[in-house]
Design an enzyme around this catalytic site. Structure first.
Site, PDB file in Angstrom:
ATOM      1  N   HIS A 125       6.207  -4.722  -2.204  1.00  0.00           N
ATOM      2  CA  HIS A 125       4.788  -4.389  -2.215  1.00  0.00           C
ATOM      3  C   HIS A 125       4.451  -3.435  -3.361  1.00  0.00           C
ATOM      4  O   HIS A 125       3.421  -3.565  -4.010  1.00  0.00           O
ATOM      5  CB  HIS A 125       4.419  -3.767  -0.864  1.00  0.00           C
ATOM      6  CG  HIS A 125       2.964  -3.602  -0.652  1.00  0.00           C
ATOM      7  ND1 HIS A 125       2.161  -4.642  -0.222  1.00  0.00           N
ATOM      8  CD2 HIS A 125       2.155  -2.545  -0.809  1.00  0.00           C
ATOM      9  CE1 HIS A 125       0.925  -4.213  -0.122  1.00  0.00           C
ATOM     10  NE2 HIS A 125       0.883  -2.944  -0.479  1.00  0.00           N
ATOM     11  N   HIS A 139      -3.931  -7.394   3.431  1.00  0.00           N
ATOM     12  CA  HIS A 139      -3.469  -6.559   4.531  1.00  0.00           C
ATOM     13  C   HIS A 139      -2.987  -7.475   5.641  1.00  0.00           C
ATOM     14  O   HIS A 139      -3.414  -7.383   6.787  1.00  0.00           O
ATOM     15  CB  HIS A 139      -4.566  -5.596   5.006  1.00  0.00           C
ATOM     16  CG  HIS A 139      -4.127  -4.169   5.000  1.00  0.00           C
ATOM     17  ND1 HIS A 139      -4.478  -3.254   5.935  1.00  0.00           N
ATOM     18  CD2 HIS A 139      -3.304  -3.523   4.140  1.00  0.00           C
ATOM     19  CE1 HIS A 139      -3.912  -2.088   5.649  1.00  0.00           C
ATOM     20  NE2 HIS A 139      -3.203  -2.220   4.563  1.00  0.00           N
TER      21      HIS A 139
END
Lengths: 240, 768
Positions: free
Chosen positions: B59, B105
């Site tokens: 990420h 998300h």
């Protein structure tokens, strides 16, 4: 030039839109932070939309205790003009300046759409530029926009003509389709629709702008008189 | 202010010993751990292991995607800030600029849909206002499993509420988005949120720590134990155990988010600060390390100074917390009182938690004890980069080459359109977007439900158009063409409103990149995006990669979502997607070959997901955009609607639909009997050839519009007329005449999602 005070609570989010609509109508508008304790003798006070204090409790339930609300109450009770839009309407009801309450929409969901409303009373401070019975489209955007009151209060609102705006197609289960009401003098008005979002003819219908031009009209027709400078008054001099 | 060198790094108060198991728990490979040991020249402390684990997570590090992302076109006259900052920034006329970014998300939303989605919106808002831009619009792209499964309904309801509540409360209108449902997203929904903000070019601020001795201040919410290791969580596959990750999901507070927005913009405008950065993924760790790396300096953090929500938080927890609504500010020490005053005005606190150093190290002190000391550049730059193998799976290839089984029964045209409009992916998304405030800020010109949202930029003549698009079925069947199609559809949507596409941000949602077939999809889709962006002159200004979108059932459909912004030079020239006036001519721009491969018709009506998706002729797309934009600027177009999923039939039906359910549908009389060389009704009406739009034009403007299309070499055929409210949509083909009541079609499309979301109210036989 007329002067407007736009009260800003933490969490208000329509204050700039409201200032822009007022300015367009030729009114000088100033933001007043909720921590202030006095108003500088404005001709009209606006409580804008938003989520005051996050509205984590009940919409408007905390904002009514803001320091500035004492000055707003004093201004209102002295006959000063007060307009509450969306969250501002919720605050006015919570503060007891208008009857009834706004509760969760019947569909239980936040509802954002354009609705048709009827002008039920064209002699309030913000509706004089409309014809009685005029139809227009305005945006609504709220989760707690369902107007409720006991039957007696509703009957009284109807009988005395204190319903200012009514939905053509009730979007949220509001009692008797009520979208906006006023006090008996027509100087305190609360409404759930957002006229400031429909006040620019280049972008939208522009029809909402008449709510703001009405303020100017009513001021010049002396329907609305500037209340005395009440900022210094002791809160005890008023009894509800 | 720097530490005396005699201090040595010691483990913080009760910290576990470093074991192989602990290293694995931190998602670090053996090789990565060896690299960490060699950087430090010793065994890392627990705190240091946590720091590496966060910054070297997929990420934060983009370790599997970096080499591919470098192939994107990122420059152009309009680019002020390309990839590498919190958001990309493009130039607008008159000294204005637009900052925008999309981010995923997905993993948090899979286990805690409401908070996961809400904090996704909060995070993307912060990315944009961090640049000094005021957010003026939000969009979102959602993917879920079919609504027949209760778990998917729960996720969908929670995600929509979460997205809505955050944006509504902060007061930023949601102007558009997309929602699609497919079995591959069951258990791994996608939540991608995009934010668009505007700024004066001179107010742009970059997140770069500078000035030795300058202080780092934490502004906003206190730090709690929520979201610890969120970045690592986002970098692994979802599994049955993921539910246990629920406490790692951050909790949003949009009220504080709104105060933080105002305070941050006030700080930037005051000129009192050097830099500002959102504490997003990996919280204090990544925000401080990235700011230091950009500025080429070191930082020292004193974690015991960070305001916390609970007592006894360790430096490890404080560094890795992803508590929301926090910013990190760099400023000269003498400016602290002014900064505190600005924050106090917005009822927030600013606390000095560290300072900029000259030795390039990333150092952490807790109660006077040094708990971490890492060469800063190595921490950010020495993360290994992987070049995974890429190979298309044989199943994917054979699916692309397949045709529907001959036994498949084709529904008649009449019923096909009705059925398609009832498919939740194609149906109206009114149930979704009515939960989003789309009119706050009073600048909305075209709200959700059209091709692209359009918002007025206050105090200027111009507007911004914006959209998010991806047809993941196309990408699954042919990643290269699918990547091109995502950009092409976005650009077409922008052009349909009359705006000129300016640039994109992308959210690349894929499965596990260590699997060759997944990495093939990723590489090829990116190649398609890059080629399309080069042709359209829409550089990539940043975005987000979300890998490991897998659940026990396998990888999701590859979903590279393209978020695009466009400039409408004059707001008056905006063009709606719906027919406006009876009597106007209906015309089809572009050419129709009846391509059914990868179509919604095959997928939803025949249950066959396969065939090659429609090829995208980028040059034809570019010309089509030119005609749409010029037609709008010259005032020739009354409406323009992109022709996409569901083909001409769905496009024509949608153009008849009213803006609100209270209004009445218009009709249209369409004659396609001579159109497209007498194609059969099914490919003619439901084929998904690209580079097409359905427009309506006042009769007196038809000749001029025809000349415009001819000049650009775009086929244009007059196929009919808009008819009065209450009339039918009738379509004549060489084989048949079919007519529908558009208000009936509109109510099918409007009821599709709500009736599935309240299954108890479902009539027998109405299930999907």
């Amino acid at each position: 030039m007329m002067r407007a005070a736009v009260i800003t609570f933490p969490g208000s989010n329509c204050e700039h839109d409201t200032v822009r609509a007022l300015t367009q109508a030729g009114i000088h508008a100033e933001l007043v932070w909720h921590r202030e304790t006095s108003l500088q003798a404005p001709d009209v006070v606006l409580l804008p939309g938003g989520f005051s204090y996050g509205d984590y409790l009940r919409s408007g339930a905390i904002a009514r205790f803001s320091p500035i609300m004492e000055a707003v109450r004093t201004h209102a009770l002295a006959g000063g003009a007060v307009i509450g839009i969306c969250n501002g309407f919720q605050v006015l009801c919570e503060a007891g300046l208008l009857p009834g309450a706004l509760t969760k929409n019947a569909g239980l969901l936040f509802t954002s759409r354009t609705v048709r409303v009827t002008i039920e009373r064209s002699d309030t401070i913000c509706t004089v530029d409309f014809e009685q019975g005029a139809r227009l489209s305005l945006p609504i955007a709220n989760g707690e926009g369902r107007f409720v009151a006991d039957e007696q209060t509703l009957d009284q609102l109807e009988a005395e003509g204190h319903v200012v705006l009514r939905y053509a197609e009730n979007p949220n289960g509001s009692a008797r389709g009520i979208a906006g009401i006023c006090n008996p003098q027509g100087t305190i008005v609360g409404m759930m629709p957002h006229p400031e979002r429909a006040a620019n003819a280049r972008l939208n219908s522009g029809e909402g702008g008449r709510f703001f031009s009405s303020i100017v009209t009513s001021f010049h027709s002396q329907m609305l008189t500037s209340p005395p400078n009440t900022s210094g008054l002791n809160r005890d001099s008023y009894v509800e | 202010m720097t530490l005396t060198p005699s201090l040595t790094v010691q483990p913080g108060p009760p910290e576990p010993a470093i074991t192989d198991a602990l290293v694995r728990e931190h998602n670090l490979t053996e090789d990565e751990y060896r690299r960490i040991r060699s950087i430090l020249g010793r065994t890392p402390t627990y705190t240091e292991l946590g720091i590496f684990s966060a910054l070297w997570s997929e990420h934060c590090s983009y370790k599997h995607s970096k080499p591919i992302l470098r192939t994107f076109p990122t420059t152009g006259r309009q680019v002020i800030q390309g990839p590498g900052e919190n958001a990309g920034v493009l130039r607008l006329p008159n000294g204005w600029a637009v900052a925008f970014k999309i981010e995923s998300h997905n993993h948090p939303s899979a286990v805690e849909p409401y908070q996961g989605a809400a904090t996704g919106v909060g995070g993307i808002l912060r990315d944009v206002f961090t640049m000094g831009a005021r957010p003026i619009a939000l969009l979102n792209s959602l993917r879920l499993g079919p609504l027949t499964e209760p778990r998917n309904r729960y996720l969908f309801g929670g995600i929509v509420r979460g997205v809505g509540d955050y944006g509504n409360c902060v007061g930023v209108p949601t102007l558009g988005g997309e929602v699609a449902f497919a079995p591959g997203y069951s258990g791994n929904p996608l939540v991608n949120a995009m934010c668009v903000g505007i700024l004066r070019e001179e107010d742009l601020i970059r997140a770069r720590a500078e000035g030795i001795g300058n202080v780092l201040l934490a502004v906003g919410a206190r730090t709690g134990r929520d979201g610890i290791h969120g970045a690592s969580f986002a970098s692994e596959e979802l599994s049955e155990q993921s539910e246990a990750r629920r406490p790692q999901v951050q909790v949003g507070d949009p009220f504080t988010g709104k105060l933080l927005l105002e305070a941050s913009l006030a700080l930037i405008q005051s000129g009192e600060i050097v830099a500002i950065q959102d504490m997003g993924a990996a919280g204090l760790t990544s925000s401080s390390a990235e700011m230091a790396a950009r500025g080429g300096v070191g930082v020292q953090l004193n974690t015991d100074k960070v305001p916390v929500r609970e007592e006894g938080m360790s430096p490890y927890e404080i560094l890795l917390s992803e508590s929301q609504e926090r910013m990190l500010v760099v400023a000269e020490p003498e400016r602290i009182p002014a900064i505190e005053a600005i924050c106090a005005r917005w009822e927030l606190s600013a606390t000095a938690v560290g300072h900029v150093t000259d030795d390039g190290d990333f150092r952490v002190c807790h109660d006077g004890q040094l708990v971490a000391s890492i060469p800063g550049r190595d921490l950010v730059d020495e993360c290994p980069i992987y070049y995974p193998a890429a190979e298309e799976s044989t199943q994917a290839r054979s699916r692309r080459e397949a045709s529907p089984p001959p036994s498949a029964t084709m529904p008649g045209t009449q019923s096909a359109l009705e059925q398609l409009l009832d498919v939740p992916s194609l149906a109206s998304k009114r149930w979704v977007y009515e939960q989003y405030d789309s009119t706050v800020q009073a600048g909305t010109v075209i709200g959700p439900g059209g091709d692209a949202g359009v918002v007025h930029v206050p105090d200027t003549p111009f507007g911004l158009a914006m959209t998010v698009d991806c047809n993941s079925r196309y990408v699954a069947l042919d990643p290269y063409e699918g990547g091109k199609a995502a950009v092409a559809e976005a650009a077409r949507n922008i052009a349909c409103t009359g705006a000129t596409p300016l640039g994109i941000t992308d959210c690349l949602n894929f499965g596990n990149p260590e699997k060759p077939d997944v990495f093939f999809q990723f590489r090829e889709a990116c190649r398609g995006i890059a080629d399309a962006c080069r042709t359209f002159d829409t550089p990539v200004t940043g975005g987000n990669v979300s890998f490991y979108n897998e659940n026990p059932g396998g990888a999701i459909d590859p979903t590279p979502v393209v978020g695009m912004v466009g400039l409408l030079h004059s707001i008056e020239h905006h063009t709606p997607s719906r027919f406006i006036t009876p009597g106007h001519r209906v015309l089809v721009l572009g050419s129709t070959d009846g391509h059914l491969g990868g179509s919604a018709y095959w997928a939803h009506l025949l249950g066959f997901v396969g065939g090659p998706p429609p090829p995208v002729d980028l040059e034809a797309e570019r010309k089509l955009q030119q005609v749409l934009i010029t037609g709008a600027e010259k005032g020739l177009l009354a409406s323009a609607h992109d022709c996409a999923e569901g083909g001409l039939a769905v496009t024509l039906a949608e153009a008849c639909f009213p803006a609100t359910p209270e209004d009445r549908s218009l009709g249209a009389a369409v004659d396609l009997s001579d159109y497209a060389r007498g194609l059969d009704p099914t490919p003619l009406l439901f084929g998904e050839d690209q580079a097409r739009a359905v427009v309506s034009v006042a009769p007196q403007h038809v000749p001029a519009f025809g000349r415009l299309a001819a000049e650009h070499g775009v086929p244009l055929v007059d196929v009919g007329e808009v008819t009065v409210a209450g009339s039918l949509l009738s379509i004549l083909t060489s084989k048949e005449r079919t007519a529908w009541d558009p208000s009936h079609l509109s109510s099918i499309a409007d009821r599709s999602i709500p009736r599935r979301m309240t299954p108890r109210a479902t009539q027998p036989g109405e299930g999907q």
